[in-house]
Design an enzyme around this catalytic site. Sequence first.
Site, PDB file in Angstrom:
ATOM      1  N   ASN A  45       0.848  -1.196   0.000  1.00  0.00           N
ATOM      2  CA  ASN A  45       0.000   0.000   0.000  1.00  0.00           C
ATOM      3  C   ASN A  45       0.883   1.246   0.000  1.00  0.00           C
ATOM      4  O   ASN A  45       1.923   1.293   0.670  1.00  0.00           O
ATOM      5  CB  ASN A  45      -0.987   0.001   1.172  1.00  0.00           C
ATOM      6  CG  ASN A  45      -0.350  -0.192   2.528  1.00  0.00           C
ATOM      7  OD1 ASN A  45       0.625  -0.906   2.663  1.00  0.00           O
ATOM      8  ND2 ASN A  45      -0.912   0.449   3.533  1.00  0.00           N
ATOM      9  N   GLU A  47       0.457   5.201   0.622  1.00  0.00           N
ATOM     10  CA  GLU A  47      -0.442   6.265   1.091  1.00  0.00           C
ATOM     11  C   GLU A  47       0.048   7.621   0.602  1.00  0.00           C
ATOM     12  O   GLU A  47       1.218   7.790   0.239  1.00  0.00           O
ATOM     13  CB  GLU A  47      -0.548   6.218   2.620  1.00  0.00           C
ATOM     14  CG  GLU A  47      -1.144   4.913   3.094  1.00  0.00           C
ATOM     15  CD  GLU A  47      -1.407   4.864   4.598  1.00  0.00           C
ATOM     16  OE1 GLU A  47      -0.907   5.729   5.338  1.00  0.00           O
ATOM     17  OE2 GLU A  47      -2.120   3.927   5.021  1.00  0.00           O
ATOM     18  N   CYS A  56      -4.105   0.647  -2.495  1.00  0.00           N
ATOM     19  CA  CYS A  56      -3.927  -0.574  -1.700  1.00  0.00           C
ATOM     20  C   CYS A  56      -2.894  -1.505  -2.337  1.00  0.00           C
ATOM     21  O   CYS A  56      -2.675  -1.482  -3.560  1.00  0.00           O
ATOM     22  CB  CYS A  56      -5.240  -1.348  -1.599  1.00  0.00           C
ATOM     23  SG  CYS A  56      -6.527  -0.490  -0.699  1.00  0.00           S
ATOM     24  N   GLU A  58      -3.054  -4.660  -2.933  1.00  0.00           N
ATOM     25  CA  GLU A  58      -3.601  -5.606  -3.912  1.00  0.00           C
ATOM     26  C   GLU A  58      -3.603  -5.020  -5.313  1.00  0.00           C
ATOM     27  O   GLU A  58      -3.260  -5.679  -6.295  1.00  0.00           O
ATOM     28  CB  GLU A  58      -5.046  -5.987  -3.549  1.00  0.00           C
ATOM     29  CG  GLU A  58      -5.204  -6.734  -2.245  1.00  0.00           C
ATOM     30  CD  GLU A  58      -5.426  -5.828  -1.047  1.00  0.00           C
ATOM     31  OE1 GLU A  58      -4.789  -4.751  -0.985  1.00  0.00           O
ATOM     32  OE2 GLU A  58      -6.221  -6.186  -0.168  1.00  0.00           O
ATOM     33  N   CYS A  90     -10.441  -4.530   0.432  1.00  0.00           N
ATOM     34  CA  CYS A  90     -11.489  -3.499   0.482  1.00  0.00           C
ATOM     35  C   CYS A  90     -12.398  -3.612  -0.741  1.00  0.00           C
ATOM     36  O   CYS A  90     -12.106  -4.346  -1.693  1.00  0.00           O
ATOM     37  CB  CYS A  90     -10.859  -2.108   0.560  1.00  0.00           C
ATOM     38  SG  CYS A  90     -10.279  -1.477  -1.030  1.00  0.00           S
ATOM     39  N   CYS A  93     -10.807  -2.777  -4.185  1.00  0.00           N
ATOM     40  CA  CYS A  93      -9.921  -3.855  -4.648  1.00  0.00           C
ATOM     41  C   CYS A  93     -10.731  -5.064  -5.119  1.00  0.00           C
ATOM     42  O   CYS A  93     -10.391  -5.698  -6.115  1.00  0.00           O
ATOM     43  CB  CYS A  93      -8.937  -4.262  -3.554  1.00  0.00           C
ATOM     44  SG  CYS A  93      -7.636  -3.039  -3.323  1.00  0.00           S
TER      45      CYS A  93
HETATM   46  N1  THU Z   1      -5.140  -1.373   2.624  1.00  0.00           N
HETATM   47  C1  THU Z   1      -4.567  -2.239   1.745  1.00  0.00           C
HETATM   48  O1  THU Z   1      -3.501  -1.983   1.179  1.00  0.00           O
HETATM   49  N2  THU Z   1      -5.233  -3.412   1.504  1.00  0.00           N
HETATM   50  C2  THU Z   1      -6.333  -3.840   2.184  1.00  0.00           C
HETATM   51  O2  THU Z   1      -6.805  -4.935   1.927  1.00  0.00           O
HETATM   52  C3  THU Z   1      -6.926  -2.987   3.206  1.00  0.00           C
HETATM   53  C4  THU Z   1      -6.420  -1.596   3.251  1.00  0.00           C
HETATM   54  C5  THU Z   1      -4.378  -0.156   2.976  1.00  0.00           C
HETATM   55  C6  THU Z   1      -4.892   1.147   2.443  1.00  0.00           C
HETATM   56  C7  THU Z   1      -4.359   2.117   3.460  1.00  0.00           C
HETATM   57  O3  THU Z   1      -3.027   2.448   3.138  1.00  0.00           O
HETATM   58  C8  THU Z   1      -4.331   1.338   4.767  1.00  0.00           C
HETATM   59  O4  THU Z   1      -4.345  -0.031   4.381  1.00  0.00           O
HETATM   60  C9  THU Z   1      -5.512   1.627   5.677  1.00  0.00           C
HETATM   61  O5  THU Z   1      -6.711   1.542   5.016  1.00  0.00           O
END
Ligand code: THU
Length: 137
Positions: A45, A47, A56, A58, A90, A93
């Site tokens: 991920n 940000e 994310c 995925e 999420c 994704c």
């Molecule tokens: N996130 C992911 O990378 N994958 C998931 O399956 C759930 C959420 C990340 C997005 C963000 O950077 C952090 O987790 C919190 O939501």
Amino acid sequence: MRKELVKKAVAAALRVRRYARAPYSGFMVGAAVVTKGGRIFTGVNVENSSFGATVCAERVALFSAITAGRDDVVAVVVAAALDGHAVSPCGICRQTLADLNPEMQVILVNAETGEIEKETTVAALLPDRFSFDIPNP
Ligand code: THU
């Protein structure tokens, strides 16, 4: 999928997780997708200070496979830990993965223990999905 390949993909998702860029949530996620031919592509991920720009793990892994010319993704591994448990992808994704292959296997790994906690499919996680059903030419 072969047991050895699952093991390799799980290890890849766990290994790459350290590179997650998550200064805002502090929530580190590693992902790995596996192609029909057994190739593995990873993602974390990423940000952003403009929170909506966050991507994310995925989707980073999936887009990496697509960028390499591989759209025959058969499985995705997600490695994270929230309250001592693995997490599920999420909604965005799920839709993104489903557009490529709704039958894709989803393997959820507890990043604290390194163990697989759940195995399912994208279709099971996203029933009655929206789809144009147009294949990529
Ligand atoms: N996130 C992911 O990378 N994958 C998931 O399956 C759930 C959420 C990340 C997005 C963000 O950077 C952090 O987790 C919190 O939501």
